[in-house]
Scaffold this motif. Structure first.
Motif, PDB file in Angstrom:
ATOM      1  N   TYR A 117      53.872  25.211  34.906  1.00  0.00           N
ATOM      2  CA  TYR A 117      52.441  25.244  34.619  1.00  0.00           C
ATOM      3  C   TYR A 117      52.004  26.634  34.173  1.00  0.00           C
ATOM      4  CZ  TYR A 117      51.043  20.636  36.336  1.00  0.00           C
ATOM      5  OH  TYR A 117      50.855  19.296  36.489  1.00  0.00           O
ATOM      6  N   ILE A 118      51.142  26.648  33.188  1.00  0.00           N
ATOM      7  CA  ILE A 118      50.470  27.883  32.777  1.00  0.00           C
ATOM      8  C   ILE A 118      49.016  27.747  33.199  1.00  0.00           C
ATOM      9  CG2 ILE A 118      49.760  29.309  30.825  1.00  0.00           C
ATOM     10  CD1 ILE A 118      52.271  28.332  29.356  1.00  0.00           C
ATOM     11  N   VAL A 119      48.558  28.647  34.050  1.00  0.00           N
ATOM     12  CA  VAL A 119      47.196  28.617  34.565  1.00  0.00           C
ATOM     13  C   VAL A 119      46.381  29.713  33.879  1.00  0.00           C
ATOM     14  CG1 VAL A 119      45.715  28.831  36.602  1.00  0.00           C
ATOM     15  CG2 VAL A 119      47.967  27.730  36.794  1.00  0.00           C
ATOM     16  N   VAL A 120      45.225  29.335  33.370  1.00  0.00           N
ATOM     17  CA  VAL A 120      44.308  30.290  32.733  1.00  0.00           C
ATOM     18  C   VAL A 120      42.992  30.240  33.494  1.00  0.00           C
ATOM     19  CG1 VAL A 120      43.151  31.008  30.623  1.00  0.00           C
ATOM     20  CG2 VAL A 120      45.404  29.911  30.502  1.00  0.00           C
ATOM     21  N   SER A 121      42.545  31.380  33.995  1.00  0.00           N
ATOM     22  CA  SER A 121      41.302  31.446  34.759  1.00  0.00           C
ATOM     23  C   SER A 121      40.422  32.563  34.231  1.00  0.00           C
ATOM     24  CB  SER A 121      41.597  31.681  36.247  1.00  0.00           C
ATOM     25  OG  SER A 121      42.366  30.638  36.793  1.00  0.00           O
ATOM     26  N   ASN A 122      39.137  32.413  34.457  1.00  0.00           N
ATOM     27  CA  ASN A 122      38.178  33.463  34.138  1.00  0.00           C
ATOM     28  C   ASN A 122      37.482  33.871  35.434  1.00  0.00           C
ATOM     29  OD1 ASN A 122      36.788  35.274  32.596  1.00  0.00           O
ATOM     30  ND2 ASN A 122      35.350  33.808  31.720  1.00  0.00           N
ATOM     31  N   ALA A 123      37.371  35.162  35.661  1.00  0.00           N
ATOM     32  CA  ALA A 123      36.825  35.665  36.911  1.00  0.00           C
ATOM     33  C   ALA A 123      35.340  35.312  37.047  1.00  0.00           C
ATOM     34  CB  ALA A 123      37.002  37.176  36.999  1.00  0.00           C
ATOM     35  N   PRO A 124      34.844  35.153  38.280  1.00  0.00           N
ATOM     36  CA  PRO A 124      33.417  34.908  38.494  1.00  0.00           C
ATOM     37  C   PRO A 124      32.581  36.054  37.915  1.00  0.00           C
ATOM     38  CG  PRO A 124      34.652  34.467  40.493  1.00  0.00           C
ATOM     39  CD  PRO A 124      35.613  35.118  39.540  1.00  0.00           C
ATOM     40  N   ASN A 125      31.473  35.705  37.285  1.00  0.00           N
ATOM     41  CA  ASN A 125      30.551  36.687  36.691  1.00  0.00           C
ATOM     42  C   ASN A 125      31.149  37.473  35.532  1.00  0.00           C
ATOM     43  OD1 ASN A 125      28.428  36.075  38.530  1.00  0.00           O
ATOM     44  ND2 ASN A 125      29.460  37.331  40.069  1.00  0.00           N
ATOM     45  N   ALA A 126      32.287  36.987  34.995  1.00  0.00           N
ATOM     46  CA  ALA A 126      32.906  37.664  33.846  1.00  0.00           C
ATOM     47  C   ALA A 126      32.301  37.145  32.549  1.00  0.00           C
ATOM     48  CB  ALA A 126      34.411  37.442  33.840  1.00  0.00           C
ATOM     49  N   ALA A 127      32.545  37.880  31.488  1.00  0.00           N
ATOM     50  CA  ALA A 127      32.111  37.421  30.166  1.00  0.00           C
ATOM     51  C   ALA A 127      32.994  36.254  29.722  1.00  0.00           C
ATOM     52  CB  ALA A 127      32.211  38.570  29.170  1.00  0.00           C
TER      53      ALA A 127
END
Length: 329
Positions: A117-127
């Motif tokens: 699996y490749i997981v892509v996440s964006n941090a909270p309050n990030a652009a």
């Protein structure tokens, strides 16, 4: 039968009968009633559905006989020191197949090898975070969003799982290999499109910008067809799946920063801007709060958008450590 919801073995046997397509109409009614009692029951039902789906995937890789699987499960239970209760033949047979999964666990696999699996996440309050999948599909991830997919053979097995949050998808269409978004209890199948999805703990909202999306409930195969300008909504609390005309012109403004306001109260304007730019924006003064804005704002920074608002409404803009403040002159 009024206490059927407390008899776990009976309920589990009903679920398994339904998954095997051997449930009677009377038992189907009992199961449906139990599922609607509370969200926890519905979650339990979908856990069985997911296990069945994973068992099917497991058999594609390597099959184990029920007898072998039950022996494995017996040994696991003995090792853990658990008491083995009496289990009906139907439930025992189904669990014996599921026991194969324990063998896969013991050698470091989980149906599909999670290391792939490749997981892509964006941090909270990030652009906003933009990524491209191996097939060329573009994903815009809002703050706090997370997706995953199997990188190997993605060009021919295009399954994306939205774990949580909001994403905007611009699909690279391929007639040979449909693009599917796994939403846990739903699946969204692309028919040449771009669309926005919001998934939280209870609800799923999918709005199509252009093209078509088939949105299907996994449990009963109920499906709706969404076209450009329509929204599909699913409530895990009620299990209802509906389609309606999209009423939110700014549904994807978090991604493209393109806002349209028509006689919109300033309080609602600042709420939407705060969410899109991840910046606190407050309004001081009752007279100013009652004002309404008609404007088209397309700016990548909050400074530019708020300066236009200040000039339009003849108010003052202040920027401090705690955020932006609009106030009367």
């Amino acid at each position: 039968m009024e206490e059927f919801d407390t008899n776990e073995e009976f309920i589990y046997s009903l679920i398994i009968d339904e998954l095997d397509e051997q449930i009677s109409p009377e038992k189907k009614r009992l199961l449906d009633n139990w599922r609607t009692l509370n969200p926890a029951n519905e979650d339990t039902y979908h856990e069985f559905v997911r296990i069945q789906q994973n068992i099917d995937k497991l058999y594609e890789m390597q099959a184990y006989t029920p007898e072998e699987s039950w022996d494995i499960l017996d040994k696991k239970i003995d090792q853990l020191g658990f008491h083995k209760p009496f289990i009906s033949k139907n439930l025992r047979t189904w669990l014996s197949v599921a026991a194969s999964i324990l063998l896969i666990f013991s050698i470091g696999y989980y149906f599909i090898d999670h290391t792939k699996y490749i997981v892509v996440s964006n941090a909270p309050n990030a652009a906003l975070k933009t990524v491209f999948l191996p097939d060329g599909t573009q994903l815009d991830l809002n703050a706090g969003a997370s997706v995953r997919y199997i990188g190997r053979d993605f060009n021919t097995d295009r399954m994306l799982e939205l774990l949580d949050g909001e994403v905007f998808v611009r699909v690279k269409h391929d007639d040979r290999y449909p693009f599917v978004v796994d939403l846990d209890k739903l699946q969204a199948r692309d028919i040449g499109t771009s669309f926005n999805i919001i998934k939280d703990q209870r609800n799923i909202t999918l709005t199509v910008e252009e093209g078509k999306v088939a949105l299907k409930k996994i449990a009963d195969n109920q499906s709706i067809l969404l076209t450009g300008g329509t929204t599909g909504r699913y409530s895990s609390l009620t299990g209802e799946l509906i389609v309606q005309k999209n009423q939110d012109v700014n549904y994807k403004a978090w991604a493209d920063k393109d806002f349209v306001f028509v006689e919109t109260p300033l309080k609602e304007v600042t709420r939407q801007l705060s969410k899109a730019y991840h910046t606190p924006i407050s309004v001081n003064g009752n007279d100013l709060k009652r004002k309404k804005l008609t404007a088209h704002l397309h700016y990548q920074t909050p400074d530019s958008a708020l300066n236009v608002i200040a000039a339009t409404l003849q108010c003052k803009l202040t920027n401090s450590k705690s955020g932006y403040i609009l106030s009367g002159n």
